[in-house]
Enzyme design. Structure first.
Site, PDB file in Angstrom:
ATOM      1  N   ARG A   1      11.333  -1.446  12.008  1.00 57.59           N
ATOM      2  CA  ARG A   1       9.731  -1.445  12.577  1.00 57.59           C
ATOM      3  C   ARG A   1       9.199  -2.723  13.077  1.00 57.59           C
ATOM      4  NH1 ARG A   1       4.967  -0.305   8.234  1.00 57.59           N
ATOM      5  NH2 ARG A   1       3.663  -1.484   9.937  1.00 57.59           N
TER       6      ARG A   1
ATOM      7  N   ARG B   1      11.511  -6.389   5.160  1.00 59.98           N
ATOM      8  CA  ARG B   1      11.566  -5.112   4.874  1.00 59.98           C
ATOM      9  C   ARG B   1      11.782  -4.680   6.578  1.00 59.98           C
ATOM     10  NH1 ARG B   1       4.802  -2.358   4.897  1.00 59.98           N
ATOM     11  NH2 ARG B   1       5.219  -2.957   6.652  1.00 59.98           N
TER      12      ARG B   1
ATOM     13  N   ARG C   1      -1.219  -9.424  12.918  1.00 60.54           N
ATOM     14  CA  ARG C   1      -1.165  -8.872  12.249  1.00 60.54           C
ATOM     15  C   ARG C   1      -2.185  -9.218  11.166  1.00 60.54           C
ATOM     16  NH1 ARG C   1       4.551  -5.934  10.709  1.00 60.54           N
ATOM     17  NH2 ARG C   1       2.993  -4.625   9.217  1.00 60.54           N
TER      18      ARG C   1
ATOM     19  N   ARG D   1     -10.177   0.869   8.959  1.00 67.92           N
ATOM     20  CA  ARG D   1      -9.503  -1.130   8.868  1.00 67.92           C
ATOM     21  C   ARG D   1     -10.721  -1.470   9.517  1.00 67.92           C
ATOM     22  NH1 ARG D   1      -3.751  -0.027   9.307  1.00 67.92           N
ATOM     23  NH2 ARG D   1      -2.110  -2.021   8.498  1.00 67.92           N
TER      24      ARG D   1
ATOM     25  N   LYS E   1       0.486  -1.160  -0.052  1.00 71.02           N
ATOM     26  CA  LYS E   1      -0.088   0.024  -0.014  1.00 71.02           C
ATOM     27  C   LYS E   1       0.872   1.100   0.097  1.00 71.02           C
ATOM     28  CE  LYS E   1      -1.959  -1.001   3.473  1.00 71.02           C
ATOM     29  NZ  LYS E   1      -1.796  -2.530   4.152  1.00 71.02           N
TER      30      LYS E   1
HETATM   31  P1  ADP Z   1       0.853  -2.375   7.683  1.00 76.21           P
HETATM   32  O1  ADP Z   1      -0.016  -2.007   6.415  1.00 76.21           O
HETATM   33  O2  ADP Z   1       2.101  -2.683   6.798  1.00 76.21           O
HETATM   34  O3  ADP Z   1       0.084  -2.885   9.047  1.00 76.21           O
HETATM   35  P2  ADP Z   1       0.659   0.295   8.879  1.00 76.21           P
HETATM   36  O4  ADP Z   1       1.712   1.314   9.144  1.00 76.21           O
HETATM   37  O5  ADP Z   1      -0.633   0.538   7.410  1.00 76.21           O
HETATM   38  O6  ADP Z   1       1.181  -1.512   8.401  1.00 76.21           O
HETATM   39  O7  ADP Z   1       0.169  -0.179   9.957  1.00 76.21           O
HETATM   40  C1  ADP Z   1       0.964   0.116  11.039  1.00 76.21           C
HETATM   41  C2  ADP Z   1       0.161  -0.459  13.006  1.00 76.21           C
HETATM   42  O8  ADP Z   1      -0.569   0.495  12.874  1.00 76.21           O
HETATM   43  C3  ADP Z   1      -1.150  -1.781  13.194  1.00 76.21           C
HETATM   44  O9  ADP Z   1      -0.577  -2.674  13.194  1.00 76.21           O
HETATM   45  C4  ADP Z   1      -1.835  -1.030  13.866  1.00 76.21           C
HETATM   46  O10 ADP Z   1      -1.504  -1.456  15.043  1.00 76.21           O
HETATM   47  C5  ADP Z   1      -2.012   0.277  13.546  1.00 76.21           C
HETATM   48  N1  ADP Z   1      -3.096   1.353  12.723  1.00 76.21           N
HETATM   49  C6  ADP Z   1      -2.853   1.939  11.229  1.00 76.21           C
HETATM   50  N2  ADP Z   1      -4.120   2.296  11.491  1.00 76.21           N
HETATM   51  C7  ADP Z   1      -4.595   1.191  11.789  1.00 76.21           C
HETATM   52  C8  ADP Z   1      -5.857   2.106  11.753  1.00 76.21           C
HETATM   53  N3  ADP Z   1      -6.898   2.692  10.254  1.00 76.21           N
HETATM   54  N4  ADP Z   1      -6.679   1.626  12.563  1.00 76.21           N
HETATM   55  C9  ADP Z   1      -6.235   0.928  13.811  1.00 76.21           C
HETATM   56  N5  ADP Z   1      -4.841   0.538  14.103  1.00 76.21           N
HETATM   57  C10 ADP Z   1      -4.283   1.145  12.818  1.00 76.21           C
END
Ligand code: ADP
Length: 190
Positions: free
Chosen positions: A134, A128, A146, A89, A14
């Site tokens: 991270r 990654r 996740r 999400r 993404k």
């Molecule tokens: P990825 O899609 O690779 O898991 P992100 O950077 O989008 O990475 O998200 C990392 C973390 O941030 C998620 O595992 C969650 O804990 C938190 N997070 C991100 N976006 C949301 C959201 N819309 N609602 C709740 N938690 C979120």
């Protein structure tokens, strides 16, 4: 306005594809993960709260995430559109997004969902971790969590947009350029 939800499991690409889309279409990129990480770095109260969930592979609570996203959206004066990356999400987030875009006289144009199978996701996330620094990418248990949370809470959001005839599935396997071209094709035919 062109408002895109770029959707997909962790590691689907993404962030990478968002960069390409904002360049071509002049959109504002809102990545909830990036915003949370910036808050963690800045040692804000929101950052401390978000970190406690992120490090365990859990979602940050809806109330917190929705308020934060809303405040980011209204910061931009007459944008051409937004690309939402990592949001919504949950179904509650999707409903809230509709409400506040509606208040601004706009709405979601399309959800583009990158489809990548689980083993490939795990490989990509561990790779990654070598460059992202991270913690949530480096730990296989957190990755499992996740993906589990994605399947349980996030994947159902597809049906939300499907019901509005806005759902488009994109094959997320291939070279970065190939996937970008698939996305461009879909957006150009809206
Ligand atoms: P990825 O899609 O690779 O898991 P992100 O950077 O989008 O990475 O998200 C990392 C973390 O941030 C998620 O595992 C969650 O804990 C938190 N997070 C991100 N976006 C949301 C959201 N819309 N609602 C709740 N938690 C979120």
């Amino acid at each position: 306005m062109l408002n895109i939800v770029l959707f997909g499991p962790p590691g689907a690409g993404k962030g990478t594809q968002s960069e390409r889309l904002i360049e071509k279409y002049g959109l504002v990129h809102l990545s909830t993960g990036d915003i949370f990480r910036a808050n963690i770095k800045g040692e804000t109260e929101l950052g401390t709260l978000a970190k406690s969930y992120m490090d365990q592979g859990q979602l940050v609570p809806d109330s917190v995430t929705i308020d934060m996203l809303r405040s980011e959206v209204v910061k931009h004066e007459s944008p051409r559109g937004f690309i939402f990356d990592g949001f919504p999400r949950t179904n509650a987030q999707a409903e809230a997004l509709d409400v506040f875009l509606n208040e601004l006289g706009t709405g979601i144009s399309v959800m583009l969902a990158l489809e990548v199978e689980e083993n490939e996701l795990k490989t990509r996330l561990l790779k990654r971790a070598e460059v992202s620094g991270r913690a949530d990418d480096a730990n296989p248990e957190v990755i499992e969590k996740r993906i589990h949370v994605y399947n349980q809470e996030t994947a159902p959001v597809k049906s939300f947009y499907h019901a509005q005839n806005k759902f488009i599935s994109i094959n997320g396997i291939g070279s970065i350029d190939e996937i970008t071209n698939r996305l461009f094709q879909e957006i150009d035919s809206i």
